[in-house]
Design an enzyme around this catalytic site. Sequence first.
Site, PDB file in Angstrom:
ATOM      1  N   TYR A  59       0.922  -1.291  -0.163  1.00 17.82           N
ATOM      2  CA  TYR A  59       0.242   0.179  -0.083  1.00 17.82           C
ATOM      3  C   TYR A  59       0.889   1.274  -0.088  1.00 17.82           C
ATOM      4  O   TYR A  59       1.597   1.299   0.990  1.00 17.82           O
ATOM      5  CB  TYR A  59      -0.970   0.002   1.135  1.00 17.82           C
ATOM      6  N   SER A  60       0.899   2.165  -0.928  1.00 14.62           N
ATOM      7  CA  SER A  60       1.709   3.159  -1.178  1.00 14.62           C
ATOM      8  C   SER A  60       3.037   2.785  -1.174  1.00 14.62           C
ATOM      9  O   SER A  60       3.788   3.802  -0.620  1.00 14.62           O
ATOM     10  CB  SER A  60       1.226   4.082  -0.213  1.00 14.62           C
TER      11      SER A  60
END
Length: 326
Positions: A59-60
């Site tokens: 995530y990111s």
Amino acid sequence: MQYVRYGTTGIKVSRLCFGCMSYGDTTWHEWVLDEQASRPFFKAALEKGINYFDTADLYSHGKSEEVTGRALKDMARREEVVLATKVCRPMGPGPNQQGLSRKHIMEGIDASLRRLQTDYVDIYVIHRMDYGTGMDEIVEVLHDVVKAGKALYIGASSMWAWQFSRMLTLQRERGLAQFVSMQNLYNLIYREEEREMIPLCRSEGIALTPYSPNARGFLAGNTQRNGVTLRGSTDKMTRTMRLGVDAEDTVIADRVAEVAKRLGVAPAAVALAWVLAKPGITAPIVGATKMSHLDDAMSALDVTLDAETIAFLEEPYRVKPVAGHD
């Protein structure tokens, strides 16, 4: 808030798991909130009694773990929260910067712990199956992660039931740390998990923590006639998983909206209440980029769907291609 036992383990988690995919770097996805915008959501979740938080190195590209780690360090005591992160997805261009090899898992857990600013995670989840690494290697290295004290428990995510069953057997036969949770795709418009995976997990005492209980917002109305949200128009995974593309999906969403109107709650609350009502479900993962998302999720805990309403919501469903494994 309600708290439940996490499968056959001794820990207790909130009935809702707070998903942190939406927080991190806005360049990763258009709908992601930056750190400053995300912090009020962590505060609200903790104030509502949520103690179970889920993120992933993907995530990111690590930023979500950093944001999550700082927020929880500032707002809660470590022993008060149950923290999960995941490993497998690509974290760089190199051939060894992904997958479930001993090399990547050992490097991945250390990198995640640094970003999360913690000595251990409560649950370390394999973020899908790695077909390039043998099951023997996967279960052995996960056992070593647990024995090193870097993770208290291990979990898995969407895969074929035979794969999960085989790894559970290997763990049991060899006296290794066993998977205690399954994070799979499950909602009113994708119910294929009811055929094998959910019965397997219930039989084995595995905690079920499904993701996308609102079908990535489709059942909440973010891609329907009342206007498309930013995530609804840009989320590639919604299309990859074929959520909301079949005619019966729209029929089900309309029925969710009808029930919600009758009960005086948001459609998202009805869709989540349906998941919560299913046998074996421990804690669905809910995300929030607006405070109303979190409020709707909380209200689902107070929604009781009778048998007639459940049948009304389920009746239009038709068999779908298996999704979520990629």
